[in-house]
Design a protein around this motif. Structure first.
Motif, PDB file in Angstrom:
ATOM      1  N   GLY A  74       5.644   1.547 -14.941  1.00 23.45           N
ATOM      2  CA  GLY A  74       6.516   1.585 -13.777  1.00 23.45           C
ATOM      3  C   GLY A  74       5.798   1.145 -12.515  1.00 23.45           C
ATOM      4  N   ILE A  75       4.570   1.632 -12.330  1.00 22.08           N
ATOM      5  CA  ILE A  75       3.786   1.255 -11.148  1.00 22.08           C
ATOM      6  C   ILE A  75       3.454  -0.233 -11.174  1.00 22.08           C
ATOM      7  CG2 ILE A  75       1.568   1.593  -9.985  1.00 22.08           C
ATOM      8  CD1 ILE A  75       1.674   4.508 -10.933  1.00 22.08           C
ATOM      9  N   LEU A  76       3.071  -0.746 -12.343  1.00 18.14           N
ATOM     10  CA  LEU A  76       2.724  -2.161 -12.456  1.00 18.14           C
ATOM     11  C   LEU A  76       3.924  -3.060 -12.204  1.00 18.14           C
ATOM     12  CD1 LEU A  76       0.357  -2.144 -15.570  1.00 18.14           C
ATOM     13  CD2 LEU A  76      -0.279  -2.636 -13.201  1.00 18.14           C
ATOM     14  N   LEU A  77       5.087  -2.692 -12.748  1.00 16.13           N
ATOM     15  CA  LEU A  77       6.282  -3.516 -12.594  1.00 16.13           C
ATOM     16  C   LEU A  77       6.725  -3.588 -11.131  1.00 16.13           C
ATOM     17  CD1 LEU A  77       8.438  -2.534 -15.715  1.00 16.13           C
ATOM     18  CD2 LEU A  77       7.268  -4.704 -15.264  1.00 16.13           C
ATOM     19  N   ILE A  78       6.704  -2.442 -10.453  1.00 17.40           N
ATOM     20  CA  ILE A  78       7.127  -2.441  -9.051  1.00 17.40           C
ATOM     21  C   ILE A  78       6.128  -3.202  -8.186  1.00 17.40           C
ATOM     22  CG2 ILE A  78       7.531  -0.967  -7.045  1.00 17.40           C
ATOM     23  CD1 ILE A  78       8.731   1.094  -8.911  1.00 17.40           C
ATOM     24  N   GLY A  79       4.834  -2.992  -8.439  1.00 19.68           N
ATOM     25  CA  GLY A  79       3.816  -3.727  -7.692  1.00 19.68           C
ATOM     26  C   GLY A  79       3.918  -5.231  -7.920  1.00 19.68           C
ATOM     27  N   ALA A  80       4.116  -5.626  -9.198  1.00 18.77           N
ATOM     28  CA  ALA A  80       4.257  -7.046  -9.509  1.00 18.77           C
ATOM     29  C   ALA A  80       5.542  -7.614  -8.917  1.00 18.77           C
ATOM     30  CB  ALA A  80       4.243  -7.246 -11.025  1.00 18.77           C
ATOM     31  N   MET A 114      -7.343   6.266  -4.513  1.00 23.44           N
ATOM     32  CA  MET A 114      -7.259   5.267  -5.576  1.00 23.44           C
ATOM     33  C   MET A 114      -6.990   3.884  -5.002  1.00 23.44           C
ATOM     34  SD  MET A 114      -5.060   7.269  -8.495  1.00 23.44           S
ATOM     35  CE  MET A 114      -5.631   8.811  -9.241  1.00 23.44           C
ATOM     36  N   VAL A 115      -6.004   3.807  -4.104  1.00 27.90           N
ATOM     37  CA  VAL A 115      -5.683   2.522  -3.476  1.00 27.90           C
ATOM     38  C   VAL A 115      -6.834   2.089  -2.562  1.00 27.90           C
ATOM     39  CG1 VAL A 115      -4.103   1.353  -1.901  1.00 27.90           C
ATOM     40  CG2 VAL A 115      -3.203   2.910  -3.624  1.00 27.90           C
ATOM     41  N   GLY A 116      -7.508   3.073  -1.958  1.00 30.04           N
ATOM     42  CA  GLY A 116      -8.614   2.788  -1.061  1.00 30.04           C
ATOM     43  C   GLY A 116      -9.824   2.185  -1.741  1.00 30.04           C
ATOM     44  N   THR A 157       0.799  -1.226   0.000  1.00 31.92           N
ATOM     45  CA  THR A 157       0.000   0.000   0.000  1.00 31.92           C
ATOM     46  C   THR A 157       0.835   1.280   0.000  1.00 31.92           C
ATOM     47  OG1 THR A 157      -1.904  -1.080   1.038  1.00 31.92           O
ATOM     48  CG2 THR A 157      -1.752   1.313   1.244  1.00 31.92           C
ATOM     49  N   PRO A 158       1.789   1.465   0.937  1.00 35.32           N
ATOM     50  CA  PRO A 158       2.553   2.727   0.916  1.00 35.32           C
ATOM     51  C   PRO A 158       3.369   2.909  -0.348  1.00 35.32           C
ATOM     52  CG  PRO A 158       3.551   1.152   2.427  1.00 35.32           C
ATOM     53  CD  PRO A 158       2.221   0.586   2.041  1.00 35.32           C
ATOM     54  N   VAL A 159       3.855   1.809  -0.911  1.00 38.25           N
ATOM     55  CA  VAL A 159       4.631   1.897  -2.152  1.00 38.25           C
ATOM     56  C   VAL A 159       3.739   2.374  -3.294  1.00 38.25           C
ATOM     57  CG1 VAL A 159       6.023   0.616  -3.827  1.00 38.25           C
ATOM     58  CG2 VAL A 159       6.202   0.085  -1.392  1.00 38.25           C
ATOM     59  N   LEU A 160       2.578   1.744  -3.424  1.00 40.50           N
ATOM     60  CA  LEU A 160       1.657   2.123  -4.494  1.00 40.50           C
ATOM     61  C   LEU A 160       1.159   3.549  -4.314  1.00 40.50           C
ATOM     62  CD1 LEU A 160      -0.438  -1.156  -4.898  1.00 40.50           C
ATOM     63  CD2 LEU A 160       1.329  -0.274  -6.419  1.00 40.50           C
TER      64      LEU A 160
END
Length: 332
Positions: free
Chosen positions: A167-173, A295-297, A133-136
């Protein structure tokens, strides 16, 4: 900076639709999303003065490095890195962890807006906690700010949007794989969170079950312990194993106030509609941070003390600016 808050109600409807929500859940969810949209448009038409120019950059620098220091201290206390051994993250001090998020995410964003590139390392540092969560949130906030900057300068191209999203997808994955989870687990979370919302809407009282207790637990549990908001969701679902369950953006509000959660959705939209017109870097950092949390919420809900404090700070700035503008007009 107009338009981005609309992603929240759109993402919420897409989320519960992808999770194959029941018809009643879709109906209540759609009304909730419409209320957010109406709030955004109403708030966008309310004028206010952004008067946070006395905030000094050094405050953000202290908050940023203070947050990094807390992360370092916690890792030294554990003797291991939770990202490499996710099982030990439960031994992190929840209050220190919350303070890390409250100080680090908005300060890193403020410094990014001020052109300090070293702030971009923060999502990688906080990723050591092994919580997504904090990363995203940090990546979404920085990505939103970068997108808006390019758009304002007339330099926005499709390749920029693709790069931000990739970038967001790669780090999350990447975090998912490092923690030993499969990509299919993300799809499972969508379905399970939507199923939780189905049960909440079908079994919860139309006028509310907890009467505000659930969202208040997001504050009280940090100080006196007891059930957290997601713990109360688990209790409602008769899960008594100490588990916590995410109820989506609507779930916590519906358990508290039933159908009147639509009013909370409107107030949330009103906040975004007003603060999206921020001009000062401090207020903009609050805007982008709370936007990312919204968004994350969509999946996790907005149910934590650090997040409450950020929203309350943003609301205070906006209401104070509205009052100052109104007082100035009356003086004329």
């Amino acid at each position: 900076m107009k338009g981005l808050p609309l992603l929240i109600p759109v993402a919420f409807i897409a989320f519960i639709a992808a999770g194959l929500a029941e018809l009643k859940t879709l109906a209540v969810g759609t009304a909730f999303a419409i209320a957010i949209v109406l709030g955004i448009y109403w708030g966008d038409g309310i004028g206010w003065e952004d008067g946070c120019r006395k905030f000094k950059e050094e405050y953000a620098v202290w908050a940023f490095w203070g947050s990094v220091a807390i992360i370092g201290v916690q890792l030294l206390m554990l003797g291991k890195v939770p990202l490499l051994d996710p099982a030990i993250r439960t031994h992190l001090n929840p209050r220190l962890t919350a303070l890390t998020y409250f100080l680090g995410i908005p300060s890193s964003l403020y410094l990014f807006l001020r052109g300090k590139r070293y702030s971009l390392v923060y999502p990688f540092i906080v990723a050591l906690y092994a919580y997504r969560t904090p990363v995203l949130v940090d990546l979404l906030a920085i990505g939103s700010a970068y997108y808006e900057r390019l758009r304002a300068e007339g330099r926005l191209k499709p390749v920029h949007i693709a790069a931000i999203a990739l970038g967001i997808l790669l780090i999350g994955a990447g975090m998912t794989l490092i923690r030993g989870q499969s990509a299919s687990s993300l799809w499972t979370r969508v379905q399970s969170s939507t199923s939780v919302l189905d049960v909440i809407v079908w079994r919860g009282d139309w006028a509310g079950t907890y009467g505000g207790e659930l969202q208040w637990a997001g504050i009280a549990s940090y100080f006196r312990g007891g059930y957290s908001p997601r713990g109360l969701v688990a209790k409602f679902l008769y899960v008594h194993t100490g588990a916590t369950i995410t109820p989506t953006l609507l779930g916590g509000m519906y358990l508290d106030f039933g159908i009147f959660a639509i009013l909370e959705g409107f107030l949330l939209g009103l906040y975004y509609g007003m603060i999206q017109n921020a001009r000062d870097p401090f207020t903009m950092s609050l805007y982008y941070t709370t936007l990312a949390y919204g968004m994350v919420g969509v999946e996790t809900g907005i149910l934590d003390l650090p997040v409450y404090l950020l929203f309350l700070t943003g609301a205070y700035v906006v209401v104070r600016g509205w009052w100052r503008r109104r007082a100035g007009r009356e003086a004329v």
